[in-house]
Design a protein around this motif. Structure first.
Motif, PDB file in Angstrom:
ATOM      1  N   ILE A 117      17.911  11.373 -25.802  1.00 23.95           N
ATOM      2  CA  ILE A 117      16.759  11.873 -26.551  1.00 23.95           C
ATOM      3  C   ILE A 117      16.868  11.358 -27.980  1.00 23.95           C
ATOM      4  CG2 ILE A 117      17.930  14.077 -27.018  1.00 23.95           C
ATOM      5  CD1 ILE A 117      15.095  15.369 -26.970  1.00 23.95           C
ATOM      6  N   LEU A 118      15.799  10.727 -28.456  1.00 28.15           N
ATOM      7  CA  LEU A 118      15.785  10.085 -29.754  1.00 28.15           C
ATOM      8  C   LEU A 118      14.452  10.336 -30.430  1.00 28.15           C
ATOM      9  CD1 LEU A 118      17.100   6.705 -28.370  1.00 28.15           C
ATOM     10  CD2 LEU A 118      18.474   8.365 -29.582  1.00 28.15           C
ATOM     11  N   LYS A 119      14.493  10.960 -31.578  1.00 25.22           N
ATOM     12  CA  LYS A 119      13.271  11.236 -32.325  1.00 25.22           C
ATOM     13  C   LYS A 119      12.236  11.953 -31.463  1.00 25.22           C
ATOM     14  CE  LYS A 119      14.420   9.557 -36.306  1.00 25.22           C
ATOM     15  NZ  LYS A 119      14.564  10.444 -37.474  1.00 25.22           N
ATOM     16  N   GLY A 120      12.695  12.862 -30.633  1.00 21.44           N
ATOM     17  CA  GLY A 120      11.790  13.639 -29.803  1.00 21.44           C
ATOM     18  C   GLY A 120      11.370  12.973 -28.511  1.00 21.44           C
ATOM     19  N   GLU A 121      11.744  11.704 -28.303  1.00 18.31           N
ATOM     20  CA  GLU A 121      11.395  11.007 -27.068  1.00 18.31           C
ATOM     21  C   GLU A 121      12.593  10.992 -26.123  1.00 18.31           C
ATOM     22  OE1 GLU A 121       9.356   7.373 -27.149  1.00 18.31           O
ATOM     23  OE2 GLU A 121       7.880   7.992 -28.630  1.00 18.31           O
ATOM     24  N   LYS A 122      12.328  11.275 -24.853  1.00 14.24           N
ATOM     25  CA  LYS A 122      13.392  11.434 -23.873  1.00 14.24           C
ATOM     26  C   LYS A 122      13.366  10.316 -22.828  1.00 14.24           C
ATOM     27  CE  LYS A 122      11.776  15.494 -22.727  1.00 14.24           C
ATOM     28  NZ  LYS A 122      10.819  15.734 -23.803  1.00 14.24           N
ATOM     29  N   PHE A 123      14.561   9.966 -22.370  1.00 18.24           N
ATOM     30  CA  PHE A 123      14.691   9.149 -21.170  1.00 18.24           C
ATOM     31  C   PHE A 123      15.749   9.792 -20.287  1.00 18.24           C
ATOM     32  CE2 PHE A 123      16.289   6.076 -18.242  1.00 18.24           C
ATOM     33  CZ  PHE A 123      15.165   5.386 -17.851  1.00 18.24           C
ATOM     34  N   PRO A 124      15.423  10.016 -19.000  1.00 20.69           N
ATOM     35  CA  PRO A 124      14.102   9.884 -18.377  1.00 20.69           C
ATOM     36  C   PRO A 124      13.098  10.868 -18.994  1.00 20.69           C
ATOM     37  CG  PRO A 124      15.842  10.099 -16.725  1.00 20.69           C
ATOM     38  CD  PRO A 124      16.442  10.443 -18.031  1.00 20.69           C
ATOM     39  N   SER A 125      11.832  10.549 -18.831  1.00 19.10           N
ATOM     40  CA  SER A 125      10.801  11.449 -19.348  1.00 19.10           C
ATOM     41  C   SER A 125      10.807  12.747 -18.561  1.00 19.10           C
ATOM     42  CB  SER A 125       9.423  10.782 -19.251  1.00 19.10           C
ATOM     43  OG  SER A 125       8.991  10.748 -17.897  1.00 19.10           O
ATOM     44  N   SER A 126      10.139  13.744 -19.095  1.00 21.24           N
ATOM     45  CA  SER A 126      10.061  15.035 -18.409  1.00 21.24           C
ATOM     46  C   SER A 126       9.364  14.911 -17.062  1.00 21.24           C
ATOM     47  CB  SER A 126       9.320  16.046 -19.291  1.00 21.24           C
ATOM     48  OG  SER A 126      10.025  16.269 -20.498  1.00 21.24           O
ATOM     49  N   VAL A 156      22.831   7.237 -18.087  1.00 22.71           N
ATOM     50  CA  VAL A 156      22.967   7.552 -19.503  1.00 22.71           C
ATOM     51  C   VAL A 156      23.084   9.060 -19.708  1.00 22.71           C
ATOM     52  CG1 VAL A 156      21.803   5.490 -20.377  1.00 22.71           C
ATOM     53  CG2 VAL A 156      20.445   7.511 -19.819  1.00 22.71           C
ATOM     54  N   ALA A 157      23.828   9.417 -20.731  1.00 17.00           N
ATOM     55  CA  ALA A 157      23.975  10.805 -21.155  1.00 17.00           C
ATOM     56  C   ALA A 157      24.361  10.776 -22.629  1.00 17.00           C
ATOM     57  CB  ALA A 157      25.029  11.540 -20.331  1.00 17.00           C
ATOM     58  N   MET A 158      24.388  11.944 -23.274  1.00 17.27           N
ATOM     59  CA  MET A 158      24.771  11.978 -24.676  1.00 17.27           C
ATOM     60  C   MET A 158      25.281  13.366 -25.049  1.00 17.27           C
ATOM     61  SD  MET A 158      21.034  11.963 -26.566  1.00 17.27           S
ATOM     62  CE  MET A 158      21.763  11.944 -28.195  1.00 17.27           C
ATOM     63  N   ILE A 159      25.987  13.424 -26.163  1.00 19.22           N
ATOM     64  CA  ILE A 159      26.382  14.705 -26.727  1.00 19.22           C
ATOM     65  C   ILE A 159      25.895  14.772 -28.171  1.00 19.22           C
ATOM     66  CG2 ILE A 159      28.365  15.124 -25.226  1.00 19.22           C
ATOM     67  CD1 ILE A 159      30.178  14.060 -27.397  1.00 19.22           C
ATOM     68  N   PHE A 160      25.413  15.967 -28.548  1.00 20.00           N
ATOM     69  CA  PHE A 160      25.085  16.281 -29.934  1.00 20.00           C
ATOM     70  C   PHE A 160      26.165  17.216 -30.452  1.00 20.00           C
ATOM     71  CE2 PHE A 160      20.953  15.733 -27.836  1.00 20.00           C
ATOM     72  CZ  PHE A 160      20.293  14.891 -28.700  1.00 20.00           C
ATOM     73  N   PHE A 161      26.549  17.075 -31.698  1.00 20.30           N
ATOM     74  CA  PHE A 161      27.499  18.053 -32.229  1.00 20.30           C
ATOM     75  C   PHE A 161      27.393  18.198 -33.741  1.00 20.30           C
ATOM     76  CE2 PHE A 161      29.637  13.975 -31.710  1.00 20.30           C
ATOM     77  CZ  PHE A 161      30.357  13.787 -32.874  1.00 20.30           C
ATOM     78  N   ARG A 162      27.742  19.407 -34.182  1.00 17.44           N
ATOM     79  CA  ARG A 162      27.839  19.728 -35.608  1.00 17.44           C
ATOM     80  C   ARG A 162      29.171  20.433 -35.813  1.00 17.44           C
ATOM     81  NH1 ARG A 162      23.610  23.857 -37.515  1.00 17.44           N
ATOM     82  NH2 ARG A 162      22.252  22.022 -37.664  1.00 17.44           N
ATOM     83  N   LEU A 246       4.002  -1.290 -14.554  1.00 15.92           N
ATOM     84  CA  LEU A 246       4.722  -1.865 -15.678  1.00 15.92           C
ATOM     85  C   LEU A 246       4.198  -1.235 -16.949  1.00 15.92           C
ATOM     86  CD1 LEU A 246       4.859  -5.622 -14.640  1.00 15.92           C
ATOM     87  CD2 LEU A 246       6.756  -3.990 -14.682  1.00 15.92           C
ATOM     88  N   LEU A 247       5.100  -0.791 -17.805  1.00 13.30           N
ATOM     89  CA  LEU A 247       4.751  -0.103 -19.036  1.00 13.30           C
ATOM     90  C   LEU A 247       5.389  -0.820 -20.214  1.00 13.30           C
ATOM     91  CD1 LEU A 247       5.631   3.496 -17.760  1.00 13.30           C
ATOM     92  CD2 LEU A 247       3.344   2.489 -17.828  1.00 13.30           C
ATOM     93  N   GLY A 248       4.751  -0.723 -21.364  1.00 18.58           N
ATOM     94  CA  GLY A 248       5.305  -1.316 -22.573  1.00 18.58           C
ATOM     95  C   GLY A 248       5.040  -0.433 -23.766  1.00 18.58           C
ATOM     96  N   GLY A 249       5.917  -0.489 -24.742  1.00 18.54           N
ATOM     97  CA  GLY A 249       5.718   0.315 -25.935  1.00 18.54           C
ATOM     98  C   GLY A 249       6.841   0.130 -26.927  1.00 18.54           C
ATOM     99  N   ALA A 250       6.853   0.990 -27.949  1.00 15.48           N
ATOM    100  CA  ALA A 250       7.824   0.891 -29.031  1.00 15.48           C
ATOM    101  C   ALA A 250       8.691   2.128 -29.117  1.00 15.48           C
ATOM    102  CB  ALA A 250       7.103   0.667 -30.361  1.00 15.48           C
ATOM    103  N   GLY A 251       8.771   2.899 -28.035  1.00 12.77           N
ATOM    104  CA  GLY A 251       9.586   4.096 -28.017  1.00 12.77           C
ATOM    105  C   GLY A 251      10.417   4.171 -26.760  1.00 12.77           C
ATOM    106  N   LEU A 252      11.022   5.338 -26.530  1.00 11.92           N
ATOM    107  CA  LEU A 252      11.957   5.506 -25.426  1.00 11.92           C
ATOM    108  C   LEU A 252      11.341   6.160 -24.200  1.00 11.92           C
ATOM    109  CD1 LEU A 252      15.031   5.134 -24.809  1.00 11.92           C
ATOM    110  CD2 LEU A 252      15.339   7.488 -25.569  1.00 11.92           C
ATOM    111  N   ASP A 253      10.348   7.023 -24.390  1.00 18.48           N
ATOM    112  CA  ASP A 253       9.801   7.842 -23.310  1.00 18.48           C
ATOM    113  C   ASP A 253       8.747   7.074 -22.515  1.00 18.48           C
ATOM    114  OD1 ASP A 253       8.550   9.798 -21.714  1.00 18.48           O
ATOM    115  OD2 ASP A 253       8.946  11.352 -23.193  1.00 18.48           O
ATOM    116  N   PRO A 254       8.981   6.807 -21.222  1.00 18.05           N
ATOM    117  CA  PRO A 254       7.988   6.060 -20.432  1.00 18.05           C
ATOM    118  C   PRO A 254       6.629   6.751 -20.363  1.00 18.05           C
ATOM    119  CG  PRO A 254      10.102   6.078 -19.299  1.00 18.05           C
ATOM    120  CD  PRO A 254      10.225   7.033 -20.455  1.00 18.05           C
TER     121      PRO A 254
END
Length: 322
Positions: A117-126, A156-162, A246-254
């Motif tokens: 998830i990056l700047k509110g955009e998710k992969f895979p999408s919801s 892919v996966a990720m961790i957020f931490f503070r 086929l999709l194209g764009g400038a973000g992460l969420d299909p």
């Protein structure tokens, strides 16, 4: 890749030049400081002997494509940190907490997200993930020892931490597991070949390539049942339960990308398209009634190819961003 996309995606992303053994650095915004992504090279993988565990420290903003044990220890208050994990298309990722020393009551957190998830955009999408967005987060401060191992649903996966107190931190072990039918995938490289198969499953699968590319579909089977193809629709893909887009764009969420082409007829042969978008996605929609399969290959679009555009390329939407 345009700098605007690098900052919008807040990462990224990959583009392991693994085949060349290169290491690339990308600046990251909102990371507290300009910590780069250190993208591991294929040389390191080759150097690790069988049974040897790779270990290293994590940065506040980091990316990992290799198994091993990784430790983060705060040297100062770290408020906005993330580690991105990526495997091969046919791999799932397991993250295991070996040791955690954070102050949950004081505002620290450590969360695993199933996907990126990056700047509110998710992969895979919801639309394409089997879990709701809230279910895709596993918060250590809420689960504690109850769930010390988390497995991703894709490569892919990720961790957020503070972590606010110097000296506090955590250690995780990352392992890869095989995935017989890969569904949602982010490509590690700007070129490759892949076959996506959805066997009688009602699901949508996306293959994301975060580069402008030439993509060539060499085989497409839709609505295949007992050796017979269903009758082709007379017009378009409207109302068809099984198709490829086929999709194209400038973000992460299909789900937020621009539709470039729909394919709803099975064929054996070749269909090629040049897509000059920052991110290209091949997405298969499956009704679950049939075995659907698509084979494609892709490589990064270079300047000479953008100048020699053919009829089956998409110019109006994508090419101005190159």
């Amino acid at each position: 890749m345009p700098s605007a996309f690098q900052f919008q995606c807040h990462l990224i992303l990959i583009f392991l030049a693994a085949s060349k053994g290169e290491t690339r650095y990308l600046e990251v915004r909102d990371a507290g400081e300009d910590d780069p992504f250190l993208l591991l090279s294929e040389d390191l993988k080759r150097e690790l002997s069988a049974g040897q565990i790779y270990r290293r420290s994590l940065r506040c903003i980091d990316m990992l494509s290799i198994e091993g044990q990784f430790t983060f220890t705060a040297d100062q208050a770290q408020l906005h940190c993330a580690t991105f994990f990526i495997g091969e298309p046919e791999e799932l990722i397991t993250i295991h907490y070996d040791f955690v020393n954070i102050d949950c009551q004081g505002g620290d957190f450590l969360k695993v997200f199933d996907g990126w998830i990056l700047k509110g955009e998710k992969f895979p999408s919801s639309l394409d993930h089997p879990l709701t967005t809230s279910q895709r987060y596993v918060d250590f401060c809420e689960s504690g020892n109850i769930q010390r191992s988390i497995r991703s649903s894709q490569n892919v996966a990720m961790i957020f931490f503070r972590i606010q107190k110097p000296g506090n931190g955590f250690t995780v072990t990352v392992k890869k597991n095989s995935n017989l039918f890969p569904c949602n995938v982010i490509s590690q490289t700007p070129s490759g070949r892949f076959t996506m198969v959805i066997p009688h499953q009602h699901r949508n699968c996306s293959f994301s390539i975060i580069y402008p590319v030439v993509i060539k579909i060499s085989d497409l089977i839709l609505g295949h049942l007992n050796g017979l193809f269903l009758k082709k629709p007379s017009t378009g893909c409207a109302g068809v339960g099984d198709f490829v887009e086929l999709l194209g764009g400038a973000g992460l969420d299909p789900s937020k990308m621009f539709p470039l082409a729909d394919l709803c007829h099975s064929f054996h042969g070749s269909a090629q398209m040049k897509i000059g978008c920052d991110n290209t996605v091949l997405r298969m929609v499956s009704s679950g009634k049939h075995i659907n399969r698509v084979t494609f290959e892709y490589h990064q679009l270079d300047l000479q190819e953008t100048e020699a555009r053919k009829e089956n390329s998409i110019e109006e939407f994508c090419f101005p961003s190159i």
